[in-house]
Write an enzyme that holds these catalytic residues in place. Structure first.
Site, PDB file in Angstrom:
ATOM      1  CB  ALA A   1      -0.792   0.065   1.272  1.00 40.89           C
ATOM      2  CG  MET A   2       2.126   5.318  -1.921  1.00 46.63           C
ATOM      3  SD  MET A   2       4.168   4.963  -1.004  1.00 46.63           S
ATOM      4  CE  MET A   2       3.843   6.778  -0.908  1.00 46.63           C
TER       5      MET A   2
ATOM      6  CD  GLU B   1       1.412   1.694   3.901  1.00 46.07           C
ATOM      7  OE1 GLU B   1       1.272   3.158   3.809  1.00 46.07           O
ATOM      8  OE2 GLU B   1       1.684   0.690   3.772  1.00 46.07           O
TER       9      GLU B   1
HETATM   10  N1  TRP Z   1       5.776   3.485   1.301  1.00 49.93           N
HETATM   11  C1  TRP Z   1       5.556   2.358   0.633  1.00 49.93           C
HETATM   12  C2  TRP Z   1       5.033   2.047   1.920  1.00 49.93           C
HETATM   13  O1  TRP Z   1       5.684   1.773   2.943  1.00 49.93           O
HETATM   14  C3  TRP Z   1       5.880   1.418   0.065  1.00 49.93           C
HETATM   15  C4  TRP Z   1       5.960   1.532  -1.461  1.00 49.93           C
HETATM   16  C5  TRP Z   1       4.094   1.724  -1.652  1.00 49.93           C
HETATM   17  C6  TRP Z   1       6.368   1.765  -2.581  1.00 49.93           C
HETATM   18  N2  TRP Z   1       4.744   1.436  -3.204  1.00 49.93           N
HETATM   19  C7  TRP Z   1       5.841   1.665  -3.935  1.00 49.93           C
HETATM   20  C8  TRP Z   1       8.100   1.707  -2.412  1.00 49.93           C
HETATM   21  C9  TRP Z   1       6.436   1.522  -4.797  1.00 49.93           C
HETATM   22  C10 TRP Z   1       8.074   1.709  -3.709  1.00 49.93           C
HETATM   23  C11 TRP Z   1       7.583   1.465  -4.688  1.00 49.93           C
HETATM   24  O2  TRP Z   1       4.026   1.337   2.965  1.00 49.93           O
HETATM   25 ZN    ZN Z   2       5.676   2.557   5.137  1.00 49.56          ZN
END
Ligand code: TRP
Ligand code: ZN
Length: 918
Positions: free
Chosen positions: A282-283, A318
């Site tokens: 997830a992001m 998240e």
């Molecule tokens: N920041 C995201 C997390 O740790 C990580 C992440 C989601 C990510 N999608 C990505 C990292 C694509 C690199 C590429 O929750």
């Molecule tokens: Zn993260």
């Protein structure tokens, strides 16, 4: 004026490929940006093969920077026009290349307007703007925004964003971006638009846009200051019945962050969108988290207990990023662990509070010791704050996330909960709205606590897993017991010599009567542990001793309680010592670890040719597990002596024995066939010797669960199901065909996916010839029942890929042709190919190299579509040096074959070149 003749010829479908002299980025080269972007106004006209992106940037020179050049990042973009303060630029006034656009001789302050065209339909990299099952979404971390428009795509450039989205109204009724919804309207051609604005400055990696035919589950949360926040989870209509658990987890997370960290949510709206095509879990995009469906959707009928717990953890992770990541972000990508390590630590504490802390700890330690330790001992080893990279996507690693979280956890232990909280408060207060470094975090912790973390900082710069060699000596006359600890760390790429770290070693002394508390001479400068019978040794030197005075009898040391540091611990425990810990230690982690160590001793002995598994001591271990099971059965699965209720889950973890990955980690040179035989023998021994008690446990657990009624993802219920299904898996290995009906009946009568999938797996892995047709029937039935549920089909793929039966590879190849398989969907690739290469270790490492061939073929094929996925899939091959022949040579040959491919992505090139380096 720009026209069609000078557009960049790189299409967005092509991943950035590299020459063999790939660029390396170094932390030491960090320079502040030459320009700032105060506001970013974006406008998207969404069309599948021709999306027009207009950006209007208010740019200002950084007075601190000596450079006059504005070097905007951009990849796979077609530049349409570029204007400064309303004046279109001549082609000669800027330089365009594959990685961006350069401008010079610029005013101190100006407005830059750029129009680009991109092709989301052809974008299979799943970075930037792409289509997931007909719906537009974005993934910008780490460097995906540069695939949307020319920009300063670096986390220390923070800007206030507004986003206008225009799209076909019928196909894309829902248009979302970060922040607050401002207004929307209709166009005359069947299209509509929406305008969003995010008041918080943010780096481009947190930008998000979604357009699709979605519906939402809505709720709200009242914050600690009394504000009302609207919560929305957007999914496809068919998944509306799978959002309750994520919503509850979100509300729990919001409350927990207020209570434990004093952190309140800051916008009036928080959205989650589920997409089926996604490279990671997830992001955390500001106000608009985008999730892999596998990390949001949870319904008892379609998802297992494990999925429920993952959803809870990822939703929390998240959400927690809103403070640890978004409000305070990273200065550069070398600081990634600043947000990831801290946030994993936060989500692990949350999960521990919501469920069983001991079980959560055991799961986290298992992952760390099997996979992170392997990474730390392999060619990709790096410190939690790396010094260089070729491709940043390769550094979203277990080291950055999990070891990073362990480092924060150690700080928490060294400072104590209160001072740690003061440090966290100070960190957020000092740096709100800033892009900062790991050093800033440590400085805040030091300032708030008064604790000197000078030596502790080495955890950020040194790679490799430290080793503690512990030796004991016992003086029966004086009752003195001395522990001597040697600290070392093996060389890792680029780091031959290591300095001693500060390692918090929580320990206790165990005897028949339980924990012994006696004075310890050398503990004057050590941190007091919370439990009065625990000692907290502060290991700071290469060699140190501690003497415990006046013991009545020789104790067994309970070392690294709760896994107080991410290290390898060597102590020559006798099998009798381990049984003592198993019986009398009150630390759940150490009790579990004792079974791991016991099993390892038997496996190692079997590999060395002795028959320890069948010996008296082997029988004793089996008996001990059987007794533990009997006690739990008698007490109705609530063992009052330890943590009530949860011990069923812990016992299941103990019964399951060390995982393959962990076992491999323990050998200097891996003889895979000998290890396979040892694990097999041990499992068979347990299954047949414990058959009766397993059977009683199984039927009692089934009754108890039935009495509890409806499915619940509560930890107590999960614990019972976990133990029940572990018993079932063993019973199906007991070579007794009269037991087969247990699994078949459970499969047919299951009213939740945990029970259904467990029964299916038990049948698929049952060695009896009679089981074969039953297993196939259930597999066919399962597919018919669930073919419309993509995530359930993934479980179906995985259980076949991970099958113990000798033909798994053929099955995988066959399934790759199946209608249900899609080799552009990362979840499907991970289930089938990953399920085989990482979940079927024995067959992946077949002596003829067929497993490696399959993986190499897939990596090569995937590299031209989705380099991030290809690179991650490659991980098992990086361990080739650890294996004996013929595996080592065959693995290396597979790597070489990949390395020889022309125009590899930077992602795969970095991994193969580092793996093959001499
Ligand atoms: N920041 C995201 C997390 O740790 C990580 C992440 C989601 C990510 N999608 C990505 C990292 C694509 C690199 C590429 O929750
Ligand atoms: Zn993260």
């Amino acid at each position: 004026m720009t026209d069609e003749t000078n557009v960049s010829s790189v299409s967005s479908s092509v991943p950035s490929s590299v020459s063999k002299e790939t660029n390396v980025t170094y932390l030491k080269d960090y320079q502040p940006p030459a320009f700032f972007i105060d506001t970013t106004d974006l406008s998207f006209d969404l069309q599948a093969d021709k999306t027009v992106v207009h950006s209007r940037l208010a740019i200002r020179k950084n007075p601190q920077s000596s450079s006059d050049m504005l070097a905007l990042d951009g990849e796979g973009l077609q530049l349409q026009s570029i204007a400064i303060d309303g004046k279109l630029l001549e082609e000669s006034s800027y330089q365009l290349n594959d990685s961006g656009l350069c401008l010079s001789a610029l005013p101190k302050k100006f407005v830059l307007e750029i129009e680009t065209v991109i092709d989301p339909a052809k974008n299979l990299t799943l970075e930037g703007l792409y289509l997931s099952d007909g719906m537009y979404c974005t993934q910008c971390e780490a460097e995906g925004f540069r695939r949307i428009t020319y920009y300063l795509d670096r986390p220390d450039v923070m800007s206030v964003f507004t986003t206008k989205i225009t799209a076909d109204a019928a196909a894309y009724p829902v248009l979302l971006s970060n922040g607050n919804f401002l207004e929307s309207g209709e166009c005359d051609d069947g299209r509509h638009w929406a305008l969003w604005s995010d008041p918080f400055r943010k780096p481009a990696y947190l930008f998000a846009l979604v357009a699709g035919n979605l519906q939402s589950v809505d709720d709200s949360f009242k914050t600690m200051s009394g504000r009302n926040v609207a919560l929305k989870i957007y999914v496809e209509t068919k998944d509306l019945d799978k959002c309750d658990h994520a919503m509850q987890s979100l509300k729990n997370s919001m409350k927990w962050d207020e209570e434990v960290y004093g952190r309140e949510y800051d916008l009036d709206l928080f959205m989650i969108v589920a997409v089926d095509f996604f490279n990671m879990g997830a992001m955390e995009n500001k106000g608009l988290n985008i999730f892999n469906t596998s990390c949001v959707l949870a319904n008892p009928l379609t998802q297992s207990d494990m999925a429920f717990q993952r959803v809870e953890a990822v939703v929390a992770h998240e959400y927690f990023h809103n403070w640890s990541g978004n409000r305070v972000t990273c200065r550069d990508w070398f600081q990634l662990s600043l947000k990831e390590g801290f946030t994993v630590f936060r989500d692990a504490s949350f999960s521990a509070d919501m469920n069983s802390p001991t079980v959560k700890r055991v799961e986290d330690v298992s992952l760390l010791r099997s996979a992170q330790f392997a990474e730390d001992g392999g060619p990709m080893a790096h410190p939690i704050r790396p010094e260089s990279y070729m491709e940043i996507s390769n550094f979203y690693t277990l080291t950055i996330y999990e070891k990073g979280a362990e480092v924060i956890r150690m700080m928490h232990q060294l400072l104590g909960a209160e001072k740690f909280r003061a440090g966290s408060d100070l960190y957020f207060k000092r740096h709100d709205g800033q892009a900062v470094t790991c050093e800033d975090f440590v400085l805040a912790m030091e300032a708030a606590s008064g604790v000197d973390l000078t030596q502790f900082r080495l955890w950020y710069s040194q790679s490799g897993t430290p080793v503690l060699d512990v030796a004991e000596s016992w003086d029966a006359v004086t009752g003195d017991y001395t522990l001597t600890i040697d600290q070392s760390c093996p060389p890792t790429p680029g780091q031959n010599d290591k300095a001693p770290l500060i390692i918090p070693m929580q320990m206790a002394l165990v005897s028949d009567a339980g924990l012994q508390a006696v004075p310890c001479e050398s503990l004057k400068n050590t941190v007091a542990a919370s439990d009065s019978n625990d000692y907290m040794l502060s290991v700071t030197q290469a060699k140190q001793s501690w003497c415990f005075k006046g013991l009545a009898s020789k104790p067994v040391p309970s070392l690294l309680r709760g896994f107080s540091a991410p290290v390898k611990l060597n102590f020559a425990y006798s099998l009798e010592d381990l049984l003592q810990l198993l019986a009398n230690d009150n630390d759940g982690f150490v009790r579990w670890d004792a079974t791991q160590r016991y099993a390892m001793q038997m496996i190692e002995a079997h590999v060395d040719g002795s028959q320890l598994i069948d010996s008296v001591l082997g029988a004793k271990a089996v008996k001990a597990l059987g007794q533990a099971l009997t006690v739990l059965i008698e007490q109705g699965f609530k063992d009052e002596r330890w943590q009530p209720n949860y011990d069923a889950a812990l016992l299941a973890e103990k019964l399951r024995l060390p995982g393959y990955q962990y076992v491999l980690e323990q050998f200097e040179s891996i003889d895979i066939r000998a290890i396979e035989s040892a694990i097999d023998t041990l499992q068979q021994a347990l299954a047949s010797q414990l058959k009766t008690v397993l059977l009683t446990a199984y039927s009692n657990l089934a009754k108890q669960l039935a009495a509890l009624g409806e499915y619940s993802p509560h930890a107590d219920h999960i614990a019972l199901r976990s133990l029940k299904n572990t018993c079932l898996a063993y019973l199906m290995r007991a070579q007794d065909s009269t037991l087969l009906s247990l699994a078949v009946d459970q499969y047919q009568s299951a009213n939740n996916m945990t029970d259904q999938a467990s029964a299916l797996a038990a049948l698929v892995n049952c060695p009896l010839a009679d089981a074969e047709s039953q297993a196939q029937n259930c597999l066919d039935q399962f597919y018919t029942q669930w073919s419309h549920e993509s995530l359930v089909v993934n479980q179906w793929l995985r259980v076949q890929a991970a099958s113990d039966k000798p033909n798994a590879l053929q099955r995988v190849e066959h399934l790759m042709q199946h209608d249900a398989y899609d080799n552009t969907n990362p979840n499907k690739v991970r289930s089938l190919i990953g399920g085989f290469c990482m979940g079927n270790i024995a067959q992946f490492h077949a002596d003829d190299g067929s497993g490696y061939d399959l993986l190499a073929d897939e990596v090569i094929r995937l590299d031209s579509l989705n380099p991030q996925l290809a690179s991650r899939l490659l991980t098992p091959l990086t361990q080739w040096r650890r294996f004996a022949t013929p595996q080592s040579e065959l693995m290396r040959a597979a790597l070489k074959r990949i390395a020889d491919v022309d125009s590899l992505s930077a992602d795969v090139f970095e991994v193969v070149s580092k793996s093959c380096a001499d």
